[in-house]
Design a protein around this motif. Structure first.
Motif, mmCIF file in Angstrom:
data_model
loop_
_atom_site.group_PDB
_atom_site.id
_atom_site.type_symbol
_atom_site.label_atom_id
_atom_site.label_comp_id
_atom_site.label_asym_id
_atom_site.label_seq_id
_atom_site.Cartn_x
_atom_site.Cartn_y
_atom_site.Cartn_z
ATOM 1 N N GLY A 62 48.882 -11.063 15.892
ATOM 2 C CA GLY A 62 47.874 -11.899 16.515
ATOM 3 C C GLY A 62 47.939 -11.853 18.034
ATOM 4 O O GLY A 62 46.918 -11.743 18.716
ATOM 5 N N PHE A 63 49.152 -11.902 18.580
ATOM 6 C CA PHE A 63 49.332 -11.913 20.029
ATOM 7 C C PHE A 63 48.913 -10.588 20.663
ATOM 8 O O PHE A 63 48.112 -10.558 21.595
ATOM 9 C CB PHE A 63 50.799 -12.224 20.377
ATOM 10 N N ILE A 64 49.452 -9.498 20.153
ATOM 11 C CA ILE A 64 49.154 -8.177 20.725
ATOM 12 C C ILE A 64 47.685 -7.817 20.507
ATOM 13 O O ILE A 64 47.003 -7.368 21.432
ATOM 14 C CB ILE A 64 50.085 -7.095 20.125
ATOM 15 N N LEU A 68 44.895 -7.271 23.492
ATOM 16 C CA LEU A 68 44.184 -5.995 23.665
ATOM 17 C C LEU A 68 42.673 -6.182 23.654
ATOM 18 O O LEU A 68 41.958 -5.532 24.435
ATOM 19 C CB LEU A 68 44.608 -4.997 22.578
ATOM 20 N N ILE A 69 42.174 -7.051 22.790
ATOM 21 C CA ILE A 69 40.726 -7.322 22.756
ATOM 22 C C ILE A 69 40.282 -7.847 24.121
ATOM 23 O O ILE A 69 39.317 -7.348 24.712
ATOM 24 C CB ILE A 69 40.364 -8.336 21.656
ATOM 25 N N ASP A 70 40.977 -8.862 24.609
ATOM 26 C CA ASP A 70 40.595 -9.455 25.894
ATOM 27 C C ASP A 70 40.684 -8.446 27.034
ATOM 28 O O ASP A 70 39.798 -8.381 27.890
ATOM 29 C CB ASP A 70 41.457 -10.680 26.188
ATOM 30 N N LEU A 71 41.747 -7.643 27.067
ATOM 31 C CA LEU A 71 41.899 -6.639 28.120
ATOM 32 C C LEU A 71 40.799 -5.592 28.063
ATOM 33 O O LEU A 71 40.358 -5.082 29.092
ATOM 34 C CB LEU A 71 43.276 -5.973 28.029
ATOM 35 N N SER A 72 40.349 -5.264 26.852
ATOM 36 C CA SER A 72 39.322 -4.224 26.707
ATOM 37 C C SER A 72 37.964 -4.642 27.273
ATOM 38 O O SER A 72 37.115 -3.806 27.531
ATOM 39 C CB SER A 72 39.169 -3.824 25.237
ATOM 40 N N TRP A 73 37.773 -5.934 27.474
ATOM 41 C CA TRP A 73 36.525 -6.420 28.064
ATOM 42 C C TRP A 73 36.574 -6.343 29.590
ATOM 43 O O TRP A 73 35.620 -6.715 30.259
ATOM 44 C CB TRP A 73 36.218 -7.847 27.609
ATOM 45 N N GLY A 74 37.690 -5.887 30.140
ATOM 46 C CA GLY A 74 37.777 -5.686 31.579
ATOM 47 C C GLY A 74 38.297 -6.875 32.358
ATOM 48 O O GLY A 74 38.367 -6.835 33.576
ATOM 49 N N SER A 76 41.162 -10.462 32.278
ATOM 50 C CA SER A 76 42.528 -10.787 31.867
ATOM 51 C C SER A 76 42.468 -11.521 30.529
ATOM 52 O O SER A 76 41.428 -12.062 30.160
ATOM 53 C CB SER A 76 43.204 -11.648 32.935
ATOM 54 N N PRO A 77 43.563 -11.526 29.811
ATOM 55 C CA PRO A 77 43.570 -12.220 28.519
ATOM 56 C C PRO A 77 43.273 -13.709 28.676
ATOM 57 O O PRO A 77 43.677 -14.326 29.664
ATOM 58 C CB PRO A 77 44.990 -12.005 28.002
ATOM 59 N N TRP A 78 42.567 -14.259 27.711
ATOM 60 C CA TRP A 78 42.315 -15.695 27.667
ATOM 61 C C TRP A 78 43.465 -16.277 26.856
ATOM 62 O O TRP A 78 43.420 -16.357 25.638
ATOM 63 C CB TRP A 78 40.948 -15.960 27.025
ATOM 64 N N TRP A 79 44.538 -16.669 27.577
ATOM 65 C CA TRP A 79 45.820 -16.963 26.954
ATOM 66 C C TRP A 79 45.770 -18.065 25.917
ATOM 67 O O TRP A 79 46.518 -18.033 24.941
ATOM 68 C CB TRP A 79 46.877 -17.266 28.016
ATOM 69 N N SER A 80 44.909 -19.033 26.087
ATOM 70 C CA SER A 80 44.841 -20.120 25.101
ATOM 71 C C SER A 80 44.446 -19.593 23.726
ATOM 72 O O SER A 80 44.990 -20.024 22.709
ATOM 73 C CB SER A 80 43.873 -21.203 25.572
#
Length: 184
Positions: A62-64, A68-74, A76-80
Motif C-alpha cells: 500500500g505504501f510503495i 508511486l501513483i502520486d509521484l507519477s502525477w508529477g 509529491s506524494p499526498w502522505w495522508s
C-alpha cells in the motif's frame, strides 16, 4: 542449509503487489463525482496479497504503490492517503492468520473474516486516518476531506470485498487440499 524460499516469497509479493497497485491506481482508476477521489481497483489486489502474506507485506504494498501513483502525477506524494493505503494493507494482513488461505479454504467463515477485515480497514483508513491527517498535515477543509474519505471508504470496500474476494476465491481454488490426492 535452511530453505530461504519462504523468505523470498513475501519480498517478491511486495514488488509485484506494489507494481500492480501502481498500474491499477494510475491507469485503471475510475473517475468519481467527488473531487480528487477515484474508484480504485488496486485495493482488490492489496486485499488479496495482504491476506496471503500478512501485515508487513500489505503495508509495504500500500505504501510503495500509493507513493508511486502520486509521484507519477508529477507532484509529491499526498502522505495522508499514502499512510491510509499502508494502514489498509496492515489491517487486512493482520486478519491473514484467521483466513489461512494457504490451506485452500475460502468458505463462508473465511469470506466473512475477509469482508470484516476490509470493512474495518477501509472505514478506519478513509473516514479517520486520511481525513485527520489531511487536516493536520495540509490544513484541508474539514467538510471536503470527510466527504472524500466517506466516498473512498464505500467504493474501496466494494472493490476490495467483491473483486478482491473473487481473486481470493480463484487463488484458493488453485491450492490442492490436504488429503485430496489418492494413491493409486
Amino acid at each position: 542449509m535452511k530453505n530461504n524460499n519462504s523468505n523470498i516469497k513475501p519480498v517478491v509479493a511486495v514488488g509485484i503487489g506494489a507494481a500492480l497497485f501502481f498500474v491499477l491506481g494510475r491507469f485503471v482508476a475510475i473517475p468519481s463525482p467527488v473531487p480528487n477521489t477515484n474508484i480504485s481497483l488496486q485495493y482488490a489486489v492489496l486485499a488479496l496479497l495482504a491476506a496471503m502474506y500478512g501485515p508487513v507485506a500489505g503495508g509495504l504494498i500500500g505504501f510503495i504503490g500509493h507513493t508511486l501513483i502520486d509521484l507519477s502525477w508529477g507532484g509529491s506524494p499526498w502522505w495522508s492517503w499514502v499512510i491510509a493505503s499502508a494502514f489498509v494493507g496492515v489491517v487486512v494482513g493482520l486478519f491473514a492468520k484467521k483466513l489461512d488461505l494457504q490451506e485452500g479454504e475460502f468458505g463462508k467463515k473465511q469470506m466473512a473474516a475477509f469482508t470484516a477485515a476490509n470493512i474495518v480497514a477501509h472505514l478506519l483508513a478513509w473516514v479517520v486516518v486520511a481525513p485527520v491527517l489531511d487536516i493536520l498535515i495540509y490544513a484541508e477543509p474539514v467538510k471536503k476531506v470527510f466527504a472524500q474519505g466517506a466516498f473512498a471508504a464505500i467504493s474501496n470496500i466494494i472493490t476490495a470485498v467483491v473483486v478482491g474476494g473473487l481473486l481470493v476465491l480463484a487463488y484458493t481454488k488453485t491450492i490442492a487440499k490436504k488429503g485430496s490426492l489418492d494413491q493409486e
